[in-house]
Design an enzyme around this catalytic site. Structure first.
Site, PDB file in Angstrom:
ATOM      1  CB  CYS A  83      -0.968  -0.153   1.106  1.00 16.58           C
ATOM      2  SG  CYS A  83      -2.290   0.949   0.748  1.00 16.58           S
ATOM      3  CG  HIS A  97      -3.508  -3.780   3.340  1.00 16.71           C
ATOM      4  ND1 HIS A  97      -2.636  -3.178   3.922  1.00 16.71           N
ATOM      5  CD2 HIS A  97      -4.362  -2.441   2.685  1.00 16.71           C
ATOM      6  CE1 HIS A  97      -2.538  -1.948   3.660  1.00 16.71           C
ATOM      7  NE2 HIS A  97      -3.739  -1.482   3.001  1.00 16.71           N
TER       8      HIS A  97
END
Length: 506
Positions: free
Chosen positions: A331, A441
């Site tokens: 991310c 994630h």
């Protein structure tokens, strides 16, 4: 409507989340339909539901304890700090906007209907709601604005309160008595039990103090919970993981602890592997010579990259990358690895800065947040992690930026949106040599992923890693929840807690 019980604390990190989670598990084991609820959560660790909505991970963990699907109504308001005085405000899983503290306190009463609606929905679906407070109910500067956080929420739900104090930090008797004394009379009457948490040693030593607590407060002590060495997901940066052992194992993995680190739970699977060290570092002297460097998510990618640039960590990572060390960004960490980061709309810091230049892609921040649950697999990887190619993954995306790879860039994963029926597969992330980045994630959660990474790092190092296998992470979490419930059953007066639950605030 469900019966409710609320867990409040004398301070942040007193152990409210764990006590609430343990009670969720106990009530579930005893045959009740249970749901957790926290009206307002401030944390950078978040989760995306099957509906593509964002909520705090603490309530996800508690939902897992309760054996129910995480629902954004379990955490209708999530505050994600962007700096020391402001936060991104997320209501019912969607971004409302950024507000500083004063602006949010003015706006807060408008959210009362949303909180009531979320709570009433859960209360109509379940037998018991376990509510968690935030911080302390006795903060003088915050009490006037407590529409629904601590005692405000207890009043909305008509929930009796268990007040938790942390003996591990010291001063637990002053914590509990002081908190009770600072409450208004009607609030004090709602506190039906006191809990001493994180105790180590012989409980009989506490007996005089417990008698004093009960005499001074007129409230029974319903438990002395032990300091538990269990592995559950942490809510925020108060985690003890960051101050953990810096000893290097055979396979050493370093996580860069940026100031606004988020979703560091992505890396928990490596903690369960024998012979593997997972260290959080925030200075060059701690970095040493790891086998892999992980760049985590962050609430402010640009400012955290500048922080790394100023303290020398960026230069150290670039040096490690040139020497062939595996670098993996998730991310915000992935965004840092690119060529440029631009913020024309002022979503983060505004302006543009150079990235680390390790991956051929450019990131532009936009006002709309990507929130999706995904499944897929690693693509054809190059470098040390080539044997991960084709391995299945499952996780979620949650980010404000859009990253555009160069034409000849190779993706790291191929994923599809599980919230959309028959969604097309799309490439995600970028790789070059031993540098990899992804927006997914929980990308390491599947046992096979962590195992293959450690095997690859061991092979590169000439180490036999066959004894360093990981665990099925979901099964491991379930076992930890059962350990938590067993400990609370042993050390808390569940008969009295059930009486409190049944009687309510009368």
């Amino acid at each position: 409507m469900a019966k409710a019980i609320m867990i409040q604390g004398t301070m942040s990190n007193a152990g409210k989340s764990l006590i609430a989670a343990g009670l969720c598990r106990i009530f579930r084991q005893d045959g009740y339909s249970v749901a957790p609820f926290k009206a307002q959560n401030m944390a950078l660790n978040s989760f995306i539901t099957r509906q593509g909505l964002e909520m705090g991970r603490a309530q996800v963990m508690q939902a897992e304890c309760a054996g129910v699907e995480p629902d954004v109504r379990m955490n209708p308001i999530l505050l994600k700090p962007t700096n020391d005085t402001g936060s991104q405000v997320i209501v019912n899983g969607e971004v409302l906007g950024n507000m500083d503290a004063r602006e949010y306190f003015r706006y807060k009463p408008k959210l009362i209907p949303e909180v009531k609606k979320a709570y009433d929905f859960l209360a109509a679906q379940h037998d018991i709601i376990v509510i968690e407070g935030a911080g302390s109910p006795a903060e003088i500067n915050l009490k006037d604005a407590d529409c629904f956080v601590n005692m405000g929420m207890a009043k909305i739900a008509g929930a009796p309160v268990l007040l938790v104090g942390d003996i591990d930090r010291g001063g637990v008797f002053a914590q509990l008595i002081g908190t009770v004394d600072l409450l208004e009379p009607d609030e004090r009457s709602m506190v039906k039990g006191l809990v001493i948490n994180k105790f180590r040693g012989d409980k009989s030593i506490l007996d005089p103090g417990i008698r004093m607590l009960e005499e001074r407060s007129g409230i029974p002590v319903v438990g002395v919970a032990p300091y538990l060495h269990i592995e559950v997901e942490d809510e925020d940066s108060l985690t003890e993981r960051f101050s953990g052992d810096q000893q290097v194992a055979q396979i050493d993995i370093a996580v860069i602890r940026v100031p606004r680190i988020s979703n560091f739970t992505d890396f928990n699977p490596f903690e369960k592997m024998q012979g593997v060290s997972l260290r959080y570092v925030d200075r060059v002297s701690e970095l040493k010579d790891p086998d892999m460097i992980l760049l985590p998510g962050t609430k402010n990618t640009m400012e955290d990259l500048l922080w790394m640039r100023q303290n020398g960590l960026e230069a150290a990572i670039l040096k490690a990358a040139s020497a062939g060390t595996v670098i993996f960004g998730v991310c915000g960490g992935y965004q840092m690895l690119g060529k440029t980061l631009s913020d024309p709309e002022g979503v983060e810091a505004g302006g543009s800065i150079k990235g680390m230049g390790l991956l051929p892609m450019h990131t532009v921040f936009a006002g709309e947040k990507t929130r999706t649950r995904v499944k897929g697999n690693f693509g054809k990887l190059t470098g040390t992690l080539a044997e991960l190619s084709g391995t299945e993954i499952e996780g979620y995306e949650i980010h404000m930026g859009v990253s555009t790879p160069d034409e000849d860039a190779l993706p790291v994963t191929h994923i599809r949106d599980t919230n959309v029926q028959d969604a097309a597969e799309k490439p995600d992330g970028v790789q070059r040599g031993n540098v990899y980045g992804t927006y997914v994630h929980s990308v390491f959660d599947r046992e096979m992923v962590a195992d293959r990474i450690v095997e690859a790092l061991g092979r590169k190092k000439g180490i036999d890693t066959r004894g360093m296998t990981g665990v099925d992470y979901q099964s491991f979490k379930e076992s930890q929840y059962d350990i938590l419930a067993d400990a609370l059953r042993e050390h808390m007066d569940m008969k009295r807690i059930y009486e409190i639950l049944k009687t309510g605030i009368l």
